[in-house]
Design an enzyme around this catalytic site. Structure first.
Site, PDB file in Angstrom:
ATOM      1  N   HIS A 263      42.098  55.280  48.201  1.00  0.00           N
ATOM      2  CA  HIS A 263      43.237  55.780  47.432  1.00  0.00           C
ATOM      3  C   HIS A 263      43.703  57.196  47.748  1.00  0.00           C
ATOM      4  O   HIS A 263      44.571  57.722  47.042  1.00  0.00           O
ATOM      5  CB  HIS A 263      42.989  55.673  45.927  1.00  0.00           C
TER       6      HIS A 263
ATOM      7  N   CYS B  36      43.024  53.609  36.025  1.00  0.00           N
ATOM      8  CA  CYS B  36      42.389  52.324  35.733  1.00  0.00           C
ATOM      9  C   CYS B  36      42.149  52.130  34.238  1.00  0.00           C
ATOM     10  O   CYS B  36      41.574  52.997  33.568  1.00  0.00           O
ATOM     11  CB  CYS B  36      41.073  52.265  36.490  1.00  0.00           C
TER      12      CYS B  36
ATOM     13  N   CYS C  37      43.099  45.318  36.574  1.00  0.00           N
ATOM     14  CA  CYS C  37      41.731  45.259  36.079  1.00  0.00           C
ATOM     15  C   CYS C  37      41.579  45.968  34.735  1.00  0.00           C
ATOM     16  O   CYS C  37      41.934  47.131  34.587  1.00  0.00           O
ATOM     17  CB  CYS C  37      40.867  45.896  37.160  1.00  0.00           C
TER      18      CYS C  37
ATOM     19  N   SER D 105      37.472  51.445  47.518  1.00  0.00           N
ATOM     20  CA  SER D 105      38.669  52.014  46.890  1.00  0.00           C
ATOM     21  C   SER D 105      38.783  53.449  47.356  1.00  0.00           C
ATOM     22  O   SER D 105      38.077  54.329  46.858  1.00  0.00           O
ATOM     23  CB  SER D 105      38.534  51.979  45.369  1.00  0.00           C
TER      24      SER D 105
ATOM     25  N   CYS E  79      38.292  36.876  40.590  1.00  0.00           N
ATOM     26  CA  CYS E  79      37.964  38.292  40.492  1.00  0.00           C
ATOM     27  C   CYS E  79      37.158  38.452  39.205  1.00  0.00           C
ATOM     28  O   CYS E  79      37.662  38.159  38.120  1.00  0.00           O
ATOM     29  CB  CYS E  79      39.264  39.097  40.438  1.00  0.00           C
TER      30      CYS E  79
ATOM     31  N   CYS F  77      33.483  50.807  32.269  1.00  0.00           N
ATOM     32  CA  CYS F  77      33.091  51.444  33.528  1.00  0.00           C
ATOM     33  C   CYS F  77      33.008  52.944  33.289  1.00  0.00           C
ATOM     34  O   CYS F  77      33.772  53.497  32.505  1.00  0.00           O
ATOM     35  CB  CYS F  77      34.135  51.142  34.605  1.00  0.00           C
TER      36      CYS F  77
ATOM     37  N   CYS G  94      38.148  56.526  37.035  1.00  0.00           N
ATOM     38  CA  CYS G  94      39.343  56.582  37.897  1.00  0.00           C
ATOM     39  C   CYS G  94      40.579  56.694  37.000  1.00  0.00           C
ATOM     40  O   CYS G  94      40.717  55.956  36.017  1.00  0.00           O
ATOM     41  CB  CYS G  94      39.435  55.344  38.787  1.00  0.00           C
TER      42      CYS G  94
ATOM     43  N   GLU H 170      36.835  40.363  31.260  1.00  0.00           N
ATOM     44  CA  GLU H 170      37.894  39.495  31.765  1.00  0.00           C
ATOM     45  C   GLU H 170      37.611  39.063  33.201  1.00  0.00           C
ATOM     46  O   GLU H 170      36.883  39.725  33.935  1.00  0.00           O
ATOM     47  CB  GLU H 170      39.257  40.184  31.655  1.00  0.00           C
TER      48      GLU H 170
ATOM     49  N   GLY I 105      34.368  47.158  35.913  1.00  0.00           N
ATOM     50  CA  GLY I 105      33.059  47.698  36.283  1.00  0.00           C
ATOM     51  C   GLY I 105      32.951  48.069  37.742  1.00  0.00           C
ATOM     52  O   GLY I 105      33.747  47.655  38.573  1.00  0.00           O
TER      53      GLY I 105
ATOM     54  N   SER J 273      33.830  45.219  45.796  1.00  0.00           N
ATOM     55  CA  SER J 273      34.673  46.416  45.830  1.00  0.00           C
ATOM     56  C   SER J 273      33.949  47.583  45.159  1.00  0.00           C
ATOM     57  O   SER J 273      33.419  47.448  44.055  1.00  0.00           O
ATOM     58  CB  SER J 273      35.962  46.099  45.077  1.00  0.00           C
TER      59      SER J 273
HETATM   60  S1  SF4 Z   1      38.810  51.389  39.526  1.00  0.00           S
HETATM   61 FE1  SF4 Z   1      36.825  50.353  39.470  1.00  0.00          FE
HETATM   62  S2  SF4 Z   1      35.335  52.035  39.637  1.00  0.00           S
HETATM   63 FE2  SF4 Z   1      37.300  52.986  39.083  1.00  0.00          FE
HETATM   64  S3  SF4 Z   1      37.224  53.083  36.834  1.00  0.00           S
HETATM   65 FE3  SF4 Z   1      38.258  51.157  37.374  1.00  0.00          FE
HETATM   66  S4  SF4 Z   1      36.621  49.623  37.332  1.00  0.00           S
HETATM   67 FE4  SF4 Z   1      35.651  51.649  37.454  1.00  0.00          FE
END
Ligand code: SF4
Length: 356
Positions: A221, A120, A338, A219, A106, A113, A117, A93, A164, A196
């Site tokens: 966090h 996500c 995402c 990132s 974006c 990925c 995380c 996407e 990703g 990023s």
């Molecule tokens: S935040 Fe980014 S690095 Fe972390 S799992 Fe999602 S896509 Fe992967």
């Protein structure tokens, strides 16, 4: 028979090498690249090339195509999310975000990925494969075509923050960044590109060595490693101290101020003491903190912080002299986070298969 190669993934130098081997003048490579980056879909349409060269190109190469499976615009009209089918049937996407200063795209750098995380959607199901530089470029081209059809401005900024981890696909990502900077192609200034990362320290150092003045966005966090390990497995490999060291090196090499992304998660990393600790660690470093209210993702445990907690966090950072902004929220009603739209699509396909 020679296997055809993806021409959209080739750098100018690689195209030059190919045309030189065929005894063609040097400038043909620039003409070919110009056509490709303008979005031509067939070698036959490269009308200023000799027919014999077009035939040779078609024999040896193919042009990556993305098929638009879905396109959703938020009710406020500030974001449009595209779901693209790749030639091997994988799905990615890309999201256009409309700002006063222009359209940002974006885009995805991998199918899935492997970074894991916990907040996500892109990582549910792991990494399927890396995208080629051509597949990243094709996202810009397809979206530009689509925006132009409705008389909108083309993509003015590129953000590598979709599905990703871009630095986990280092070579293709760096190649793509250099490719969209070509003056005879999309001519995108490096300053309009943001990458990023979740903090792959060795690759951050490599990127610093490239000396490309793009914005590096990390990132983070969490204000400490213990908390970070709870939500980001990568924190077990690289500490916040390592990340800050690499960020300082990046600044030294590129002169670009680093951005730290901080997604506020209710009762986890949004407390006053978290803001104070974060400010203490970042004090004196030329950086910027971007606060993101978390997008709730179906199937994931974490919830977004309340408005009051967001305001408190921002005001603590400000009071400690940290440059901080709250990211404008776009596309909440189109599964804007995402990987969310891809996830929903895959779930729908799986559900249909179960029904059979
Ligand atoms: S935040 Fe980014 S690095 Fe972390 S799992 Fe999602 S896509 Fe992967």
């Amino acid at each position: 028979m020679v296997e055809k190669r993806d021409i959209l993934s080739l750098s100018l130098e690689e195209i030059q090498q190919a045309v030189q081997e065929w005894g063609q003048p040097h400038y043909r490579a620039q003409q070919i690249l110009q056509w490709l980056h303008r979005g031509v879909k067939s070698f036959d349409d490269m009308t200023d090339l000799p027919k014999a060269l077009r035939e040779l190109l078609a024999e040896r190469f193919y042009i990556v195509k993305l098929q638009m499976l879905d396109k959703r615009t938020s009710s406020a009209g500030d974001a449009t999310k595209y779901l693209f089918l790749l030639q091997d049937r994988n799905i990615i996407e890309s999201v256009v975000m409309r700002y006063k200063y222009g359209n940002s795209l974006c885009l995805s750098t991998q199918v899935g990925c492997r970074m894991g995380c916990k907040f996500c959607a892109s990582t549910i199901g792991g990494l399927v494969r890396n995208l080629s530089a051509g597949e990243m470029l094709a996202q810009v081209i397809e979206v530009n075509d689509d925006l132009e059809k409705v008389g909108e401005r083309r993509v003015g900024n590129v953000v590598l923050m979709g599905i990703g981890e871009p630095l986990d696909n280092y070579d293709n990502t760096v190649k793509f960044i250099k490719m969209i900077h070509y003056p005879m192609g999309l001519n995108m200034s490096y300053r309009r590109i943001t990458l990023s990362t979740c903090g792959l320290v060795p690759r951050m150092m490599d990127l610093a060595e490239e000396g490309l003045p793009i914005t590096l966005s990390i990132s983070l966090h969490a204000p400490n490693d213990e908390l970070r390990k709870l939500i980001m497995p990568v924190a077990s490999a690289y500490s916040i101290d390592d990340i800050l060291k690499a960020s300082r090196y990046y600044f030294k090499k590129t002169g670009r101020r680093v951005t730290f992304e901080y997604a506020l998660i209710s009762d986890l990393n949004d407390r006053e003491k978290d803001a104070i600790e974060l400010a203490r660690r970042l004090k004196g470093f030329p950086c910027h903190v971007n606060i993101i209210p978390l997008n709730n993702v179906r199937g994931l445990a974490y919830k977004r912080s309340s408005q009051a907690a967001v305001e408190r966090f921002v005001s603590v950072l400000k009071s400690q002299g940290i440059a901080v902004t709250k990211r404008r929220e776009l596309g909440l009603d189109i599964e804007g986070a995402c990987g969310q739209l891809r996830r929903s699509y895959l779930e729908r396909v799986e559900a249909r298969q179960d029904e059979r």
